[in-house]
Write an enzyme that holds these catalytic residues in place. Structure first.
Site, PDB file in Angstrom:
ATOM      1  N   SER A   1      62.067 -57.404 -72.163  1.00 31.11           N
ATOM      2  CA  SER A   1      61.471 -56.530 -71.156  1.00 31.11           C
ATOM      3  C   SER A   1      62.260 -55.244 -70.939  1.00 31.11           C
ATOM      4  O   SER A   1      61.781 -54.334 -70.275  1.00 31.11           O
ATOM      5  CB  SER A   1      61.332 -57.264 -69.816  1.00 31.11           C
ATOM      6  OG  SER A   1      62.576 -57.369 -69.171  1.00 31.11           O
TER       7      SER A   1
ATOM      8  N   LYS B   1      67.224 -55.700 -64.731  1.00 34.85           N
ATOM      9  CA  LYS B   1      66.129 -54.753 -64.527  1.00 34.85           C
ATOM     10  C   LYS B   1      66.680 -53.436 -63.972  1.00 34.85           C
ATOM     11  O   LYS B   1      67.821 -53.360 -63.511  1.00 34.85           O
ATOM     12  CB  LYS B   1      65.104 -55.317 -63.526  1.00 34.85           C
ATOM     13  CG  LYS B   1      64.319 -56.529 -64.018  1.00 34.85           C
ATOM     14  CD  LYS B   1      63.334 -56.175 -65.107  1.00 34.85           C
ATOM     15  CE  LYS B   1      62.471 -57.375 -65.501  1.00 34.85           C
ATOM     16  NZ  LYS B   1      63.247 -58.414 -66.192  1.00 34.85           N
TER      17      LYS B   1
END
Length: 212
Positions: A131, A168
């Site tokens: 991701s 993230k």
């Protein structure tokens, strides 16, 4: 070090002492300022001479890409070289897709050069998932993490959401924290910090892809 001129000795000593004190080599500009050179180019000329004589190795891709070599075997050099080399634990796996329960045991240790990182890391975490490929963090990478108590908007960091860990990009809007993926195939993780648990594990400061 008899083959060095007095000015070259001063440059070398400044590099050695900076590494010993700050655990990272100086930039060309810092060398120039500390030793009174007219420009960073003047410092670079001395660095090239030190490299040619075998006292340092240069990495032109890094602003702090200076490594001490074995040409100087004094105790001071040994201390500086030891400070320059980090022995980092590889712990767990960080989910870079859906969050994955962190494995807290140490897999192994890796010796790495502190000059590779934007700031001194405390440990390495193994990445699982894709991701974050938009910022060059791939499945299987070792993510260098510097422990921190605060994170700024836009920084890539490691978070614990409830009992799971993920890496993230951080964005905050009031009481809402958004953990943003860098791959359009993944949705962001939105956390209401008033109702859900969110803890900062550290700031990402670099990636190692070649260590196995």
């Amino acid at each position: 070090m008899n083959e060095l001129t007095e000015k070259q000795r001063r440059v070398y000593a400044f590099i050695r002492d900076t590494i010993a004190e700050r655990h990272t080599p100086p930039t060309r500009a810092e060398i120039a300022e500390a030793l009174g050179f007219a420009s960073a180019n003047a410092a670079q000329a001395h660095l090239r001479t030190l490299e040619r004589k075998g006292f340092i190795e240069l990495n032109a891709r890094l602003s702090r890409g200076i490594r001490l070599t074995a040409a100087d075997d004094t105790p001071e050099r040994s201390e500086a070289a030891a400070a320059h080399t980090l022995n980092l634990a590889v712990i767990g796996r960080v989910a870079a897709g859906a969050p994955l329960l962190a494995v807290e045991h140490v897999e192994r240790h890796c010796e790495v050069d502190s000059a590779l990182f934007s700031r001194r890391p405390d440990y390495l975490l193994r990445v699982s998932g894709d991701s974050m490929i938009g910022v060059g963090i791939f499945d299987g990478d070792l993510l260098a993490v510097s422990q921190a108590s605060e994170v700024r908007n836009g920084q890539v960091a490691v978070f614990r959401v409830d009992d799971e860990v993920t890496v993230k990009r951080f964005a905050r809007d009031g009481q809402t924290a958004r953990l943003q993926a860098e791959n359009p195939d993944y949705a962001d993780i939105v956390v209401d910090t008033e109702r859900e648990s969110l803890a900062l594990e550290g700031i990402a400061v670099g990636v190692i892809r070649s260590l196995q």
